[in-house]
Design a protein around this motif. Sequence first.
Motif, short mmCIF file in Angstrom:
data_model
loop_
_atom_site.label_atom_id
_atom_site.label_comp_id
_atom_site.label_asym_id
_atom_site.label_seq_id
_atom_site.Cartn_x
_atom_site.Cartn_y
_atom_site.Cartn_z
N PHE A 180 -33.94 -10.61 64.10
CA PHE A 180 -33.32 -10.92 65.39
C PHE A 180 -33.41 -9.76 66.37
CE2 PHE A 180 -31.71 -14.56 63.15
CZ PHE A 180 -31.60 -15.52 64.14
N SER A 184 -34.92 -11.33 69.70
CA SER A 184 -34.05 -11.54 70.86
C SER A 184 -33.60 -10.18 71.39
CB SER A 184 -32.85 -12.40 70.46
OG SER A 184 -32.02 -12.66 71.57
N THR A 185 -34.12 -9.80 72.54
CA THR A 185 -33.85 -8.49 73.12
C THR A 185 -33.40 -8.63 74.58
OG1 THR A 185 -36.09 -8.17 73.96
CG2 THR A 185 -35.68 -7.54 71.67
N GLN A 271 -36.53 -20.87 70.08
CA GLN A 271 -36.97 -20.22 71.31
C GLN A 271 -36.10 -20.67 72.48
OE1 GLN A 271 -39.43 -17.83 71.79
NE2 GLN A 271 -38.69 -17.72 73.91
N LYS A 274 -32.85 -18.91 72.32
CA LYS A 274 -33.00 -17.52 72.79
C LYS A 274 -33.08 -17.46 74.31
CE LYS A 274 -36.96 -15.17 72.80
NZ LYS A 274 -38.12 -14.33 72.38
N ASP A 275 -33.87 -18.35 74.90
CA ASP A 275 -34.03 -18.35 76.35
C ASP A 275 -32.72 -18.66 77.06
OD1 ASP A 275 -36.69 -17.76 76.00
OD2 ASP A 275 -37.39 -19.84 76.29
N PHE A 278 -30.64 -15.55 76.90
CA PHE A 278 -31.18 -14.52 77.79
C PHE A 278 -30.79 -14.80 79.25
CE2 PHE A 278 -34.48 -12.81 80.55
CZ PHE A 278 -34.52 -11.47 80.15
N VAL A 283 -28.02 -11.82 73.90
CA VAL A 283 -29.01 -11.85 72.83
C VAL A 283 -28.44 -12.64 71.66
CG1 VAL A 283 -30.07 -9.65 73.47
CG2 VAL A 283 -28.18 -9.68 71.82
N LEU A 284 -29.32 -13.06 70.75
CA LEU A 284 -28.91 -13.76 69.54
C LEU A 284 -28.82 -12.77 68.38
CD1 LEU A 284 -31.26 -16.90 69.66
CD2 LEU A 284 -28.98 -16.64 70.66
N LYS A 303 -23.98 -15.19 69.95
CA LYS A 303 -24.52 -14.71 71.22
C LYS A 303 -23.68 -13.54 71.72
CE LYS A 303 -26.13 -19.35 72.50
NZ LYS A 303 -26.03 -20.46 73.51
#
Length: 360
Positions: A180, A184-185, A271, A274-275, A278, A283-284, A303
């Motif tokens: 992760f 996810s950044t 995805q 994650k989006d 974001f 982040v996740l 999150k």
Amino acid sequence: MTRSVNVAIIGSGVVGSAFITQLANLQTKNLAFNTIYLARSSKEALYNTDYKPVDLFTYKQEPAKPVLGLDELTTFLVGAHRPTILIDNTSNETIANHYPQFIKAGISIATPNKKAFSSALQTWNDIFSAAEQDGAGLVYHESTVGAGLPIIGPLKDLVLTGDRVETIEGIFSGTLSYIFNQFSTPEASKVAFSDIVTTAKSLGYTEPDPRDDLNGLDVARKVTILARISGFEVESPTSFPVESLIPKELESVASADEFLQKLPEFDAQIQQLKDDAFNNGQVLRFVGKVDLKNNKVSVEIGKYPFDHPFASLKGSDNVVAIKSHRYPNPLIIQGAGAGAEVTAHGVLADAIKIAERIAN
């Protein structure tokens, strides 16, 4: 005057061999460790009927005997009439279920074996009931959560001194931490979840079958242990919600290779998750949670804002936040939470603590 203890070691695999090397090179003043039994595998063991110590520098080459059964081993260790520490470097449930018998016989235990402390609640109760009897052995298991990180010791100290734990929240899997942290950044990224899982496997971060990490059960076991220490009598690691990262369609595929081959077909769903995070400045992270105020335990994708401590985690580090009556701002413990060397160091540190109490 040098005091001494006898040591029995079960397991010389990845963690076990690291432990043996660290013990062999240990330098302590006035404290000696005599290894009188070393099970090299499930079939081979080194020991002498006269209790002459095993040479930890040559144990791989020495001729071996058949391993002793657990009852036989108990009798053998008690027969030395010396304070003894059993080091169980396995994840074997049969050995874990025998802990109460070892402890009642006065044999202390230092281990990273999570199954002893996270399986049925009855096993947990049997182990610690045995440890309360007169003449019983001691039980230390710091490395069952967070490898060598000081998590269990400080948590036990809080409870023993009367603090009230409110919540425990953390990232407890080095494997899932790495996945992760890469996936996810705080920077926009389209890197595929399946590609990172494949990379993690190639780097040796996952189990041979990555599903053994992605199913969340390892995290659930660690959360079960921390919950029980805090006074929450969790029945088992499957008695509360555990979010699996394995698509249902891939749970029963025949092999790890087939799983990795088909995993890209399911990238779109995570995805999107994650989006969405974001776009909300988050982040996740794959986290375990113990909420004692609301009697809830869970393992799930969480999150976190970009400026949260969990969001800035690097590599395969673990982190845990313990919030209590005395620590309204959580106590944060962070560092390497996986790897043979740090796990072995945690087990050895436990063995030294036990030896300081029982050696003569």
